[in-house]
Enzyme design. Structure first.
Site, mmCIF file in Angstrom:
data_model
loop_
_atom_site.group_PDB
_atom_site.id
_atom_site.type_symbol
_atom_site.label_atom_id
_atom_site.label_comp_id
_atom_site.label_asym_id
_atom_site.label_seq_id
_atom_site.Cartn_x
_atom_site.Cartn_y
_atom_site.Cartn_z
ATOM 1 C CE LYS A 42 0.475 29.978 28.946
ATOM 2 N NZ LYS A 42 -0.419 29.747 27.807
HETATM 3 C C1 LIG Z 1 6.986 29.836 29.697
HETATM 4 C C2 LIG Z 1 5.972 30.185 28.653
HETATM 5 N N1 LIG Z 1 6.245 31.091 27.747
HETATM 6 C C3 LIG Z 1 5.348 31.414 26.783
HETATM 7 C C4 LIG Z 1 4.148 30.819 26.661
HETATM 8 C C5 LIG Z 1 3.244 31.160 25.497
HETATM 9 O O1 LIG Z 1 2.067 31.826 25.721
HETATM 10 P P1 LIG Z 1 0.752 31.443 24.932
HETATM 11 O O2 LIG Z 1 0.351 30.057 25.346
HETATM 12 O O3 LIG Z 1 -0.257 32.472 25.328
HETATM 13 O O4 LIG Z 1 1.038 31.483 23.455
HETATM 14 C C6 LIG Z 1 3.882 29.832 27.583
HETATM 15 C C7 LIG Z 1 2.697 29.052 27.448
HETATM 16 O O5 LIG Z 1 2.537 27.967 27.982
HETATM 17 C C8 LIG Z 1 4.800 29.519 28.607
HETATM 18 O O6 LIG Z 1 4.568 28.573 29.531
#
Ligand SMILES: Cc1ncc(COP(=O)(O)O)c(C=O)c1O
Length: 457
Positions: A42
């Site tokens: 992120k």
């Molecule tokens: C720990 C974690 N894994 C995966 C994701 C997923 O990514 P995306 O939001 O780009 O789909 C997030 C998103 O908040 C996350 O916090």
């Protein structure tokens, strides 16, 4: 030498996972997003959403960044805010680990924790609270679920990195889907370069994306109960649905066998990648994205007691049992055993479900009231099944419960450990009947168990 920390975001390395993939033919490679300065994927969208807002004049010097986030986006934004001098307020759901909340506060952000057991429209929900805060003067809500800078960042950075790092050899990309930004951006970029690349979405059981019935689950950051603007479902070719238990056990294996400490959603992605790899030719190159580190989850999936209490390990060390959960349920909220009789109408059942705010009820033999024995249970009424029946047969409202009821709810005993409860609920039951000897004493739902566990966390 980098001019500042922001310049070090992205360009994360790839590493082979030869241990975890020893029993499948294809080469499995991980993109290590926990090596970003803020510890997760992120970071990439934190900076891009802020810079896009600055460029558009939406975020001005002295402004406040307000965002509902499960934690990692908060850290990414907090770092950018610290460097650029903005105030940050984050709104998080109550299932987010305490460590993640402390972490955001450590960067100087303010954090508001909101209940998960309410609808998105509820004024207490984390969506509503953040909307309210974002409406204040000088506030900017990046809205990672809506902001197109989110998927675009991955099309501009993560996707090209993967292409370059694999020399164009990548055959499949596997990632968990939260906002969908990662999978959408990377998927679009890779498909432009190589139309036959396969994009695999890793989805928790209980998430809408892969078509499951929406229900609570414990993996954080992925899966949803709505379709965000940042996710293009057409980009996903294959969905792999993964349980909490599989995700957490795989994350733990990754730490012990590969030496890579990852969060639960990385475990979900790894289970999906491994399952998909088993269907692919030996020369395939499969890249799985590991979004964050396990450091944020030491008191959860890396804690033996927590795993046991949730039934994710052998339930040897489980402290709570069915009786404890029933005792913790506030007794003034519900009569102990609300139930229906087979002769009542569906309309009456719906009124009762509504009156008590519950989504299922047992059906007892006609003469039975509060003192129900195990052999007095005839069936159950479940909101989902009633909805299906009502949609296909408008006359259903006047029919008798006895004609439309479902099989009885599964039964657990007062001294059964929570591991047993978790296993029954994981098997698809919406609620369980609790018995003391041959008498029924109450109903336990997923929400009751989660509430019990969160009150003890
Ligand atoms: C720990 C974690 N894994 C995966 C994701 C997923 O990514 P995306 O939001 O780009 O789909 C997030 C998103 O908040 C996350 O916090």
């Amino acid at each position: 030498m980098a001019p500042d920390l922001l310049a070090l975001m992205g360009d994360t390395p790839l590493v082979r996972l030869d241990r975890l993939s020893h029993d499948v033919g294809p080469t499995l490679v991980a993109k290590l997003e926990m090596l970003n300065p803020g510890g997760s994927v992120k970071d990439r969208i934190g900076i891009s959403m802020v810079e896009a807002a600055e460029a558009a004049g939406i975020l001005k010097p002295g402004g406040t960044i307000v965002e509902p986030t499960s934690g990692n986006t908060g850290v990414g934004l907090a770092i950018v805010a610290a460097r650029k001098g903005y105030r940050c307020v984050f709104v998080v759901p109550d299932k987010v680990s305490g460590e993640k909340v402390s972490l955001m506060r450590a960067y100087g952000a303010e954090v508001v924790v909101c209940p998960t057991a309410v609808e998105p429209e509820d004024p207490r929900s984390y969506y509503s609270v953040s909307d309210r805060l974002a409406a204040e003067p000088n506030a900017f809500k990046p809205n990672q679920y809506f902001n197109q800078a989110n998927p675009q960042t991955h099309a501009f950075s993560t996707g090209p990195e993967l292409w370059r790092q694999t020399g164009g050899r990548i055959d499949a990309f596997v990632a968990g889907v939260g906002t969908g930004g990662t999978v959408t951006g990377v998927g679009r970029y890779l498909k432009e370069r190589k139309p036959d690349v396969t994009i695999v979405g890793a989805d928790p059981e209980g998430s809408l994306y892969s078509g499951d019935t929406v229900r609570p689950y414990l993996v954080e950051g992925i899966g949803e109960d709505f379709w965000p603007e940042t996710f293009d479902p057409d980009v996903v070719d294959v969905w792999e649905r993964v349980s909490d238990a599989e995700s957490f056990q795989m994350a733990r294996r990754c730490a012990r066998e590969e030496g890579i400490l990852i969060g639960g959603s990385g475990g979900t992605a790894l289970v999906a990648a491994h399952r998909f790899a088993a269907t692919q030719p030996d020369d395939a190159l499969i890249v799985v994205l590991l979004p964050d580190s396990g450091r944020g989850y030491l008191s959860k999936l890396y804690d033996e007691t927590w795993m046991a209490e949730h039934g994710f390990n052998q339930p040897t060390a489980g402290k709570g049992n069915v009786g404890d959960v029933l005792e913790a349920k506030s007794s003034d909220r519900l009569p102990s055993l609300i139930h229906l009789h087979p002769g009542e109408t569906v309309a009456a059942a719906i009124a009762l479900l509504k009156e008590y705010g519950v989504s299922q009820m047992p059906v007892f033999a006609e003469a039975v009231h509060d003192d129900a024995r195990t052999d007095d249970v005839l069936g159950s009424i479940r909101e989902n099944a009633l909805l299906d029946a009502a949609l296909s047969d408008p006359g259903v409202m006047q029919r008798a419960i006895g004609e439309v009821m479902q099989p009885p709810l599964p039964t657990v005993s007062l001294d059964d450990p929570l591991g047993r409860v978790a296993a029954e609920l994981a098997g698809g039951a919406t609620a369980l009947l609790a018995r003391d000897g041959d008498r029924f004493v109450g109903v336990i739902t997923r929400a009751d168990v989660l509430e019990f566990l969160s009150a003890r966390a």
